[in-house]
Design a protein around this motif. Structure first.
Motif, PDB file in Angstrom:
ATOM      1  N   ILE A  20      -9.998  -9.116  -0.713  1.00  0.00           N
ATOM      2  CA  ILE A  20      -8.767  -9.787  -0.300  1.00  0.00           C
ATOM      3  C   ILE A  20      -8.199 -10.553  -1.484  1.00  0.00           C
ATOM      4  CG2 ILE A  20      -7.702 -11.450   1.264  1.00  0.00           C
ATOM      5  CD1 ILE A  20     -10.021 -10.904   3.221  1.00  0.00           C
ATOM      6  N   ILE A  21      -6.946 -10.288  -1.786  1.00  0.00           N
ATOM      7  CA  ILE A  21      -6.249 -10.964  -2.880  1.00  0.00           C
ATOM      8  C   ILE A  21      -4.981 -11.584  -2.301  1.00  0.00           C
ATOM      9  CG2 ILE A  21      -5.222 -10.728  -5.165  1.00  0.00           C
ATOM     10  CD1 ILE A  21      -6.865  -8.097  -5.446  1.00  0.00           C
ATOM     11  N   LYS A  57       1.746  -3.652   6.305  1.00  0.00           N
ATOM     12  CA  LYS A  57       1.912  -2.245   5.934  1.00  0.00           C
ATOM     13  C   LYS A  57       0.559  -1.708   5.503  1.00  0.00           C
ATOM     14  CE  LYS A  57       4.548   0.991   3.148  1.00  0.00           C
ATOM     15  NZ  LYS A  57       5.653   1.148   2.168  1.00  0.00           N
ATOM     16  N   LYS A  58       0.221  -0.543   6.025  1.00  0.00           N
ATOM     17  CA  LYS A  58      -1.083   0.026   5.740  1.00  0.00           C
ATOM     18  C   LYS A  58      -0.920   1.409   5.145  1.00  0.00           C
ATOM     19  CE  LYS A  58      -5.494   1.010   8.010  1.00  0.00           C
ATOM     20  NZ  LYS A  58      -6.266   0.933   9.274  1.00  0.00           N
ATOM     21  N   GLU A  59      -1.675   1.667   4.076  1.00  0.00           N
ATOM     22  CA  GLU A  59      -1.721   2.994   3.484  1.00  0.00           C
ATOM     23  C   GLU A  59      -3.183   3.282   3.143  1.00  0.00           C
ATOM     24  OE1 GLU A  59       2.735   3.154   1.423  1.00  0.00           O
ATOM     25  OE2 GLU A  59       0.948   3.447   0.193  1.00  0.00           O
ATOM     26  N   GLY A  60      -3.798   4.099   3.992  1.00  0.00           N
ATOM     27  CA  GLY A  60      -5.207   4.395   3.790  1.00  0.00           C
ATOM     28  C   GLY A  60      -6.055   3.148   3.906  1.00  0.00           C
ATOM     29  N   ARG A  61      -6.836   2.854   2.865  1.00  0.00           N
ATOM     30  CA  ARG A  61      -7.710   1.677   2.903  1.00  0.00           C
ATOM     31  C   ARG A  61      -6.993   0.396   2.459  1.00  0.00           C
ATOM     32  NH1 ARG A  61     -11.231   1.611  -0.672  1.00  0.00           N
ATOM     33  NH2 ARG A  61     -10.534   3.336  -2.006  1.00  0.00           N
ATOM     34  N   PHE A  62      -5.752   0.519   2.050  1.00  0.00           N
ATOM     35  CA  PHE A  62      -5.006  -0.612   1.506  1.00  0.00           C
ATOM     36  C   PHE A  62      -3.989  -1.131   2.517  1.00  0.00           C
ATOM     37  CE2 PHE A  62      -6.652  -0.165  -2.753  1.00  0.00           C
ATOM     38  CZ  PHE A  62      -6.972   1.179  -2.842  1.00  0.00           C
ATOM     39  N   THR A  63      -3.993  -2.433   2.732  1.00  0.00           N
ATOM     40  CA  THR A  63      -3.079  -3.073   3.673  1.00  0.00           C
ATOM     41  C   THR A  63      -2.448  -4.289   3.023  1.00  0.00           C
ATOM     42  OG1 THR A  63      -4.388  -2.358   5.586  1.00  0.00           O
ATOM     43  CG2 THR A  63      -2.866  -4.189   5.930  1.00  0.00           C
ATOM     44  N   ILE A  77      -8.292  -4.615   0.789  1.00  0.00           N
ATOM     45  CA  ILE A  77      -8.858  -3.297   0.494  1.00  0.00           C
ATOM     46  C   ILE A  77     -10.082  -3.145   1.380  1.00  0.00           C
ATOM     47  CG2 ILE A  77      -9.739  -1.743  -1.264  1.00  0.00           C
ATOM     48  CD1 ILE A  77      -8.379  -3.504  -3.376  1.00  0.00           C
ATOM     49  N   MET A  78      -9.984  -2.268   2.338  1.00  0.00           N
ATOM     50  CA  MET A  78     -11.093  -2.024   3.266  1.00  0.00           C
ATOM     51  C   MET A  78     -12.065  -1.036   2.643  1.00  0.00           C
ATOM     52  SD  MET A  78      -9.793  -3.933   5.530  1.00  0.00           S
ATOM     53  CE  MET A  78     -10.854  -3.658   6.949  1.00  0.00           C
ATOM     54  N   SER A  85     -12.459  -0.636  -8.669  1.00  0.00           N
ATOM     55  CA  SER A  85     -12.612  -1.666  -9.705  1.00  0.00           C
ATOM     56  C   SER A  85     -11.459  -1.548 -10.697  1.00  0.00           C
ATOM     57  CB  SER A  85     -13.958  -1.520 -10.415  1.00  0.00           C
ATOM     58  OG  SER A  85     -15.018  -1.710  -9.505  1.00  0.00           O
ATOM     59  N   ALA A  86     -10.659  -2.575 -10.776  1.00  0.00           N
ATOM     60  CA  ALA A  86      -9.432  -2.559 -11.572  1.00  0.00           C
ATOM     61  C   ALA A  86      -8.846  -3.970 -11.535  1.00  0.00           C
ATOM     62  CB  ALA A  86      -8.432  -1.569 -10.995  1.00  0.00           C
ATOM     63  N   THR A  87      -7.735  -4.133 -12.231  1.00  0.00           N
ATOM     64  CA  THR A  87      -6.984  -5.388 -12.129  1.00  0.00           C
ATOM     65  C   THR A  87      -5.799  -5.155 -11.203  1.00  0.00           C
ATOM     66  OG1 THR A  87      -7.645  -6.099 -14.336  1.00  0.00           O
ATOM     67  CG2 THR A  87      -5.711  -7.169 -13.386  1.00  0.00           C
TER      68      THR A  87
END
Lengths: 115, 114
Positions: A20-21, A57-63, A77-78, A85-87
């Motif tokens: 969670i960010i 808004k949800k797209e795949g594992r990203f909301t 990120i579920m 792993s990224a910025t």
């Protein structure tokens, strides 16, 4: 004065966990809120974006969750994977001018997903 | 289709020297942006071209920075003379005509001023 504030600066999550960010913005003229993902040696790439007329808004594992009254939005990120792993950068933009416009970015969150 | 390209990928120069960064946008993209990220901080907007015209240069730090986009194709960003605080990663992005069009970023040029 930083117009988009992002936290945390870094995040370590176990594989399968939720990342969670959070971001908060100042300028109420912003009407487009994208998230960018950046891998080492690459430029930021658009991951997912939201307009303020929806709360999620949800797209795949990203909301993206968006709270207009609080002027906050977050990326979830579920089932986080090592490949995530990224910025991550949140950003904001004034979209309704009709002409192309600049992005205002947060400071970035370095996410590490461990096995 | 080729993405946004930037040259060089790295540049190390001494304070007081001149450096020129180049950006080749995606073909057909009228909008070209320059951004910079100083270590650990946000990616900051520098300026925006629409074709060969400067649409918004409000983010340019000072007159040591000069951006050009002759002919509305590639763009250069010159820093003269470079100072220590100019170190960072310079990103270029391009987009199609309208405000809702996505900005595509290049890999960046890492500038180190010693």
């Amino acid at each position: 004065q930083q117009q988009v504030k992002q936290s945390p600066q870094s995040l370590i999550v176990q594989k399968g966990g939720i990342s969670i960010i959070n971001c908060a913005y100042e300028n109420t003229a912003f009407d487009y809120f994208p998230w960018y993902q950046q891998f080492p040696g690459k430029g930021p790439a658009l991951l997912i974006a939201i307009r303020p007329d929806v709360s999620e808004k949800k797209e795949g594992r990203f909301t993206i969750s968006f709270n207009k009254s609080a002027k906050q939005f977050s990326l979830h990120i579920m089932d986080s994977q090592p490949g995530d792993s990224a910025t991550y950068f949140c950003a904001a933009r004034v979209l309704n001018t009709g002409t192309a416009s600049k992005l205002t970015f947060g400071t970035g969150t370095r996410l590490q997903v461990t096995l | 289709e080729a993405g946004v390209t930037q040259f060089p990928s790295h540049s190390v120069i001494e304070k007081g020297q001149t450096v020129t960064l180049r950006c080749d946008p995606i073909s057909g993209h009228d909008n070209l942006y320059w951004y910079r990220r100083v270590m650990g901080k946000e990616i900051k907007f520098l300026l925006h071209f629409v074709k060969e015209s400067k649409q918004d240069e409000s983010g340019m730090p000072n007159n040591r920075f000069l951006a050009e986009r002759t002919g509305g194709t590639y763009s250069t960003l010159k820093v003269q003379p470079a100072e220590l605080e100019d170190s960072g990663v310079y990103f270029c992005a391009s987009s199609q005509e309208y405000s809702y069009n996505e900005q595509f970023f290049g890999p960046g040029t890492r500038l180190t001023v010693l």
